[in-house]
Enzyme design. Structure first.
Site, PDB file in Angstrom:
ATOM      1  N   ARG A 114     -52.861 -38.123  79.105  1.00 41.48           N
ATOM      2  CA  ARG A 114     -51.710 -38.366  79.972  1.00 41.48           C
ATOM      3  C   ARG A 114     -51.150 -37.033  80.474  1.00 41.48           C
ATOM      4  NH1 ARG A 114     -49.386 -42.041  83.310  1.00 41.48           N
ATOM      5  NH2 ARG A 114     -47.246 -42.611  82.800  1.00 41.48           N
ATOM      6  N   THR A 410     -54.064 -46.666  90.179  1.00 40.99           N
ATOM      7  CA  THR A 410     -54.729 -46.637  88.882  1.00 40.99           C
ATOM      8  C   THR A 410     -56.066 -47.353  88.976  1.00 40.99           C
ATOM      9  OG1 THR A 410     -52.526 -46.729  87.872  1.00 40.99           O
ATOM     10  CG2 THR A 410     -54.360 -47.156  86.418  1.00 40.99           C
ATOM     11  N   THR A 428     -55.383 -42.756  86.187  1.00 40.68           N
ATOM     12  CA  THR A 428     -54.376 -42.941  87.226  1.00 40.68           C
ATOM     13  C   THR A 428     -53.984 -41.639  87.907  1.00 40.68           C
ATOM     14  OG1 THR A 428     -52.185 -43.903  87.658  1.00 40.68           O
ATOM     15  CG2 THR A 428     -52.444 -42.670  85.619  1.00 40.68           C
ATOM     16  N   GLU A 430     -50.911 -42.339  89.523  1.00 40.88           N
ATOM     17  CA  GLU A 430     -49.619 -43.032  89.595  1.00 40.88           C
ATOM     18  C   GLU A 430     -49.527 -43.867  90.860  1.00 40.88           C
ATOM     19  OE1 GLU A 430     -45.120 -43.685  89.420  1.00 40.88           O
ATOM     20  OE2 GLU A 430     -46.461 -43.250  91.047  1.00 40.88           O
ATOM     21  N   GLU A 447     -47.194 -38.516  88.710  1.00 44.30           N
ATOM     22  CA  GLU A 447     -46.982 -39.248  87.460  1.00 44.30           C
ATOM     23  C   GLU A 447     -45.582 -39.097  86.876  1.00 44.30           C
ATOM     24  OE1 GLU A 447     -48.466 -42.075  85.961  1.00 44.30           O
ATOM     25  OE2 GLU A 447     -50.130 -40.817  86.610  1.00 44.30           O
ATOM     26  N   ASP A 450     -42.912 -41.716  86.598  1.00 42.83           N
ATOM     27  CA  ASP A 450     -42.951 -42.739  85.549  1.00 42.83           C
ATOM     28  C   ASP A 450     -41.883 -42.481  84.489  1.00 42.83           C
ATOM     29  OD1 ASP A 450     -44.846 -44.391  86.545  1.00 42.83           O
ATOM     30  OD2 ASP A 450     -46.405 -43.904  85.104  1.00 42.83           O
ATOM     31  N   SER A 475     -47.771 -47.853  81.567  1.00 44.03           N
ATOM     32  CA  SER A 475     -48.100 -49.268  81.399  1.00 44.03           C
ATOM     33  C   SER A 475     -49.580 -49.465  81.081  1.00 44.03           C
ATOM     34  CB  SER A 475     -47.768 -50.031  82.682  1.00 44.03           C
ATOM     35  OG  SER A 475     -46.403 -49.931  82.991  1.00 44.03           O
ATOM     36  N   GLY A 496     -52.491 -51.360  88.060  1.00 45.91           N
ATOM     37  CA  GLY A 496     -51.467 -52.248  88.591  1.00 45.91           C
ATOM     38  C   GLY A 496     -50.036 -51.911  88.253  1.00 45.91           C
TER      39      GLY A 496
END
Length: 593
Positions: A114, A410, A428, A430, A447, A450, A475, A496
């Site tokens: 991440r 994503t 992803t 984002e 990102e 988020d 998510s 999604g």
């Protein structure tokens, strides 16, 4: 497993036919006819399969498997191609969670790639002129760009578990970038969307405009697009490893693209050079049915939400002796989602920075108690308190409520290799096309939006607030399922945005509870029950009936079209591997024969 009778007017529980534009997913895969040497561990007799969002990426993964690579190697090759042909969804300028199952050791490892906030980030990161940025400004700003984790994830996972030659994994993508790839209908459609162009800067930024809008026009389906810069970037990574990305000229290009106006960021070369992948244990829970669900722990939402939804459903569904109609099973699924989303929105964040009660939220005693708090159809949602339920200190008062709404740029990859190892990886940038900023032939993520753009609510800190080095809540829910005997049974995941949680749980529900095939589960209408409104996909068979049934039960229903799920599912059956690819995108599930 609960099998559903047929309905004349099918609700969500009826499988729907794939859209005509989608390539067909594979059916059950028989054992391969390859030589014994190519098959690897002969105790695994199911063959291999790759499911991803573009046939060219899937072929790259199959090529790696046929040359002796394993699931980790194939995932790298698949994603490197996706970053080229599906740039709106992911790429090496973003990040990912990879859940890897090693069959020989019977171990599951999560590689957390991440993105992270730069060292300069703090509570006022998304402030401008002393006021909070509006979301769209923040979304396309340099402040939205997190330090990319994808390349580091590739190398960390490969060093830990890969068995193919590192450099060779990038060759399919390099070749495609050099000779050019045909623009797919979906990419062309997204680039031509006036609605999207109105809110992103892809056609304003000179670099991205030249690449995606040559001569001022969006790339058309079938156009052959080369990307020499991307080929050079991957060649450097292939030869030099992650150092070619996180230091030197390319790192400087990333920093410059991030920090340039308008609304530039404050990323440094040290931020890039200091990036580290986190290697974590999977978060697993066991259902009453005996299935074990394993996914990524925080900052991913997967391990918590998928176990919560399925565990809550077991308490909320009608008992086996009740002759209930399917609408009550649909209601149980919706109520389980609403409860799980409320807890996820309140508690889930980067557990390296804040307290996240992961084990408590999936504790069977808490799930039993939480199910009794199912909200009235017209009631407002609220988080539960596992601390109180489990006899400890209250946990809910730790944090203020978080209204964060993530974007949807994503992709998801599901792989089982010839030795029975598996990868579930969701990656992803984002939002669609990330921050609309480009370096080295790839797009940079956005990102960091988020994170909660508001650092505190009601005088209390928000768990998912921005902080230096912190990873934003995700998510993404890359998920593996094991049967009662402990054997691998299912690999699933989806893109999604915040709807990922609902999309992935739909496939678990479809296969584990409703007796669907992988393809049938992927094609079911999407129902997203986050907050006080239930979104129902009504342009899919069974969707209008589901919307009507839920509205009749008193729920506030939002009829939705154009859902952006991209589910890729593999189920292990006695006779082989069964694949499913979401008909809403261009993916396929193909086997190695």
């Amino acid at each position: 497993m609960r099998h559903l009778p047929a309905l004349t007017a099918a609700l969500i529980l009826a499988a729907c036919a794939p859209a005509a534009k989608a390539p067909p997913a594979s059916s059950i895969t028989p054992v391969s006819d390859e030589t014994p040497e190519a098959l690897g561990d002969l105790s695994w007799t199911k063959g291999a399969m790759v499911a991803a969002a573009d046939p060219r990426a899937v072929e790259a993964g199959l090529r790696v498997l046929s040359e002796g690579g394993n699931a980790v190697d194939a995932a790298i090759a698949v994603h490197a191609v996706l970053g080229l042909v599906e740039p709106q969804s992911s790429g090496i300028g973003g990040g990912a969670f990879m859940v890897y199952y090693d069959r020989a050791s019977d171990e599951i490892t999560v590689f957390d790639g991440r993105e992270t906030a730069p060292a300069a980030a703090g509570p006022d990161w998304f402030s401008k002129d002393g006021k909070p940025m509006d979301f769209l400004t923040a979304w396309q700003s340099g402040r939205s760009v997190g330090v990319p984790g994808q390349i580091a994830l590739y190398k960390t996972a490969h060093d830990a578990a890969g068995q193919g030659d590192w450099a060779s994994l990038f060759q399919p993508a390099i070749e495609l970038a050099e000779v050019g790839f045909e623009v797919s209908p979906r990419l062309a459609e997204v680039l031509a969307s006036e609605r999207l162009r109105a809110v992103i800067r892809l056609d304003d930024n000179p670099v991205t405009a030249a690449y995606f809008y040559p001569d001022g026009q969006p790339l058309a389906a079938g156009y052959r697009r080369t990307n020499a810069a991307y080929a050079a970037t991957l060649a450097a990574v292939a030869n030099e490893g992650p150092a070619a990305f996180y230091t030197g000229a390319l790192a400087a290009e990333i920093v410059n693209a991030t920090n340039e106006g308008p609304d530039g960021g404050n990323m440094t070369l040290d931020d890039l050079a200091g990036y580290e992948v986190k290697v974590r244990s999977a978060l697993c829970g066991t259902l009453q049915s005996g299935y074990k669900i394993c996914s990524a722990p925080p900052p991913s939402s997967g391990g918590i939400t998928q176990n919560m939804i399925m565990g809550l459903y077991e308490h909320l569904r009608p008992g086996p002796t009740v002759n209930a109609d399917e609408s009550l099973l649909l209601k149980a699924f919706v109520d389980a989602q609403r409860l799980a989303y409320a807890d996820r929105d309140h508690y889930v964040a980067d557990a390296d920075h804040v307290t996240v009660p992961s084990a408590e939220l999936i504790n069977p005693d808490y799930l039993e108690a939480r199910a009794k708090e199912a909200f009235a159809p017209d009631g407002k949602v609220f988080p539960g308190d596992p601390g109180v339920v489990l006899g400890g200190e209250p946990m809910r008062p730790m944090w203020g409520e978080d209204p964060t709404t993530p974007g949807a740029g994503t992709t998801h990859i599901s792989i089982i290799d010839l030795e029975g190892n598996a990868v579930s990886m969701t990656a992803t940038v984002e939002a669609a096309f990330g921050s609309s900023r480009m370096a080295g032939g790839f797009l940079l993520n956005n990102e960091l939006t988020d994170f909660s753009l508001i650092p505190e609510m009601g005088g209390k800190p928000v768990a998912n607030a921005v902080a230096a080095g912190k990873r934003p809540r995700s998510s993404m829910s890359p998920t593996l399922v094991f049967d009662e005997a402990g054997d691998l049974f299912m690999v699933t995941g989806s893109p999604g945005g915040n709807s990922i949680v609902a999309y992935v749980s739909k496939t678990l529900m479809g296969v584990l509870e409703w007796g669907k095939t992988a393809q049938e589960a992927a094609a079911l209408p999407n129902i997203i029950a986050r907050g006080n409104t239930v979104g129902v996909e009504v342009d899919i068979d069974g969707g209008p009936e589901a919307a009507e049934a839920l509205r009749g039960m008193g729920y506030t229903v939002e009829e939705r079209t154009g859902e952006n799920s991209g589910l890729h599912v593999i189920v292990v059956r006695d006779q082989g591997l069964e694949g499913g690819a979401d008909p809403r995108r261009e993916g396929v599930a193909l086997s190695l024969r």
